[in-house]
Design an enzyme around this catalytic site. Structure first.
Site, PDB file in Angstrom:
ATOM      1  CB  SER A  63       5.520   5.164   6.361  1.00 41.76           C
ATOM      2  OG  SER A  63       4.953   6.201   5.665  1.00 41.76           O
ATOM      3  N   GLY A  68       4.214  -0.622   2.403  1.00 38.60           N
ATOM      4  CA  GLY A  68       4.465  -1.722   3.325  1.00 38.60           C
ATOM      5  C   GLY A  68       5.438  -1.459   4.466  1.00 38.60           C
ATOM      6  CE  LYS A 117      -1.961   9.966   7.314  1.00 34.40           C
ATOM      7  NZ  LYS A 117      -0.593   9.523   7.505  1.00 34.40           N
TER       8      LYS A 117
HETATM    9  C1  LIG Z   1       0.691   7.137   3.889  1.00 38.01           C
HETATM   10  S1  LIG Z   1       0.343   5.772   2.860  1.00 38.01           S
HETATM   11  C2  LIG Z   1       0.682   4.414   3.905  1.00 38.01           C
HETATM   12  C3  LIG Z   1       2.130   4.098   4.048  1.00 38.01           C
HETATM   13  C4  LIG Z   1       2.351   2.829   4.796  1.00 38.01           C
HETATM   14  N1  LIG Z   1       1.900   2.917   6.186  1.00 38.01           N
HETATM   15  C5  LIG Z   1       3.806   2.413   4.784  1.00 38.01           C
HETATM   16  O1  LIG Z   1       4.394   2.319   5.873  1.00 38.01           O
HETATM   17  O2  LIG Z   1       4.375   2.162   3.732  1.00 38.01           O
HETATM   18  C6  LIG Z   1      -1.375   5.774   2.783  1.00 38.01           C
HETATM   19  C7  LIG Z   1      -1.968   4.593   2.051  1.00 38.01           C
HETATM   20  O3  LIG Z   1      -3.351   4.560   2.356  1.00 38.01           O
HETATM   21  C8  LIG Z   1      -3.996   4.007   1.231  1.00 38.01           C
HETATM   22  N2  LIG Z   1      -5.431   4.323   1.324  1.00 38.01           N
HETATM   23  C9  LIG Z   1      -6.031   5.533   1.360  1.00 38.01           C
HETATM   24  N3  LIG Z   1      -7.369   5.380   1.433  1.00 38.01           N
HETATM   25  C10 LIG Z   1      -7.605   4.044   1.480  1.00 38.01           C
HETATM   26  C11 LIG Z   1      -8.767   3.250   1.578  1.00 38.01           C
HETATM   27  N4  LIG Z   1      -9.980   3.810   1.656  1.00 38.01           N
HETATM   28  N5  LIG Z   1      -8.626   1.922   1.613  1.00 38.01           N
HETATM   29  C12 LIG Z   1      -7.413   1.336   1.550  1.00 38.01           C
HETATM   30  N6  LIG Z   1      -6.266   2.036   1.455  1.00 38.01           N
HETATM   31  C13 LIG Z   1      -6.365   3.379   1.426  1.00 38.01           C
HETATM   32  C14 LIG Z   1      -3.301   4.628   0.047  1.00 38.01           C
HETATM   33  O4  LIG Z   1      -3.470   3.811  -1.113  1.00 38.01           O
HETATM   34  C15 LIG Z   1      -1.849   4.669   0.540  1.00 38.01           C
HETATM   35  O5  LIG Z   1      -1.124   3.553   0.072  1.00 38.01           O
END
Ligand SMILES: C[S@@+](CC[C@H](N)C(=O)[O-])C[C@H]1O[C@@H](n2cnc3c(N)ncnc32)[C@H](O)[C@@H]1O
Length: 354
Positions: A186, A221, A303
């Protein structure tokens, strides 16, 4: 297709998003001239490109979310002989006015398109030498670019792009390499967003060491890593674990909290958000952050649903615009489906002076 006039356009997009790309262009065109009846474009699903005929409209690349590249289509060659592709292409170019600053030979971003890359690599120097000898190709990046797009090996679409109203990257793809230390792929999305949405001076001005950011949905991360590598302190909010270089970095504070309930103790410079949620919910959250004055700049991902993707995007971005307008906040917002985006788009939102 007959030889098109000046009002024909060629747009590149992510394969599978041809309808969204065409619908968006038609909608913008209708907004400019509502009474004009526009021919529905013939869409080839999963082709990675769209040809569209419009009446007189000018399109602005920056306003297009699903278009990777914006090209004025001048000529199409339906059948190219295997023995001599050069002559008909040179003949078509001879009929175009003006000179060109760059020559790009391009193919669709599909598996079939990739197979054509060997051919375009061999063909590029032949065409380039011929055009230079005729003084049609000169080294001047301010001049229009000449695009020869090969949907397949036996046809070609010939067009030009305005360097001020198009993507500066070949095939409209701003590729990123995967940094070995980054904890997730990501990371390339945020790296691309920074490059696409901000010019060099904005990058220097808006992403400075010592700034503060909040990353909602941060784990593992990859986005956080892009920020800390620029010296920005990050509050990483996610119930999931941070990994690798973002897990124990001195500039990272990891909070296991719900990103929709988190409120910063004091205002920060940046909000980034990559939570997988409905676009409307993320849009409301972004509006809330700006309305509360909790951040000055944001990059976030929306999304897309399986169906009615453009409707969902319009509604989400429209909601943010309305909220900011109601609050009297001046801003700039740019949205794009980036190369590293899949069923999603990325948005840059920044407060501007009144
Ligand atoms: C696509 S991943 C993010 C990847 C990240 N941007 C990276 O570069 O590694 C989506 C993340 O959103 C988190 N997530 C989804 N809903 C959430 C919420 N309500 N509060 C906090 N985190 C949330 C998930 O746990 C997941 O780790």
């Amino acid at each position: 297709m007959k030889n098109p006039t000046e009002n024909n356009w060629l747009l590149y997009c992510r394969p599978g998003f041809e309808q969204d790309c065409a619908q968006e262009v038609l909608r913008l065109a209708r907004q400019q001239r509502p009474v004009t009846v526009i021919e529905q474009p013939a869409i080839q699903a999963d082709s990675g490109y769209v040809q569209i005929a419009l009446n007189e409209q000018t399109l602005k690349y920056r306003e297009l979310i699903f278009s990777r590249q914006l090209i004025r289509l001048h000529h199409s060659i339906a059948v190219l002989s295997e023995r001599d592709r050069l002559t008909p292409i040179l003949t078509a170019i001879a009929n175009l006015p003006g000179n060109f600053g760059t020559l790009w030979l391009e193919v669709p971003d599909t598996n079939d398109g990739k197979l054509l890359a060997t051919f375009t690599r061999r063909f590029q120097p032949l065409l380039e030498t011929a055009l230079r000898e005729q003084n049609r190709l000169v080294d001047d990046i301010k001049l229009p670019r000449l695009h020869i797009f090969f949907p397949d090996k036996s046809s070609a679409l010939i067009g030009s792009s305005d360097p001020h109203n198009s993507s500066p990257a070949i095939m409209g793809i701003v590729r990123q390499s995967m940094p070995a230390e980054a904890p997730s792929r990501s990371t390339m999305k945020l790296a691309e967003a920074i490059e696409v949405f901000m010019d060099r001076s904005e990058q220097t001005r808006l992403l400075r060491a010592g700034m503060q950011a909040v990353d909602l949905g941060a784990a593992p991360g990859g986005w956080t890593w892009q920020l800390v590598k620029r010296g920005i302190r990050v509050t990483a909010v996610d119930n999931g674990p941070m990994k690798g270089a973002s897990a124990k970095h001195p500039l990272v504070e990891h909070l296991k909290q719900d990103g929709f309930k988190f409120a910063p103790r004091k205002a920060v410079d940046w909000l980034v958000c990559d939570m997988v949620e409905k676009p409307a919910k993320v849009a409301t959250l972004i509006g809330d952050w700006f309305a509360a004055g909790w951040c000055k700049h944001a990059i976030f991902n929306l999304k897309l649903p399986m169906k009615q993707r453009l409707v969902a995007v319009d509604s989400a971005l429209g909601g943010i615009r309305k909220r900011l307008d109601d609050e009297g906040i001046n801003y700039k917002m740019i949205a794009k489906q980036l190369y590293h985006d899949r069923d999603e788009i990325t948005v840059f939102l920044t407060k501007t002076k009144g």
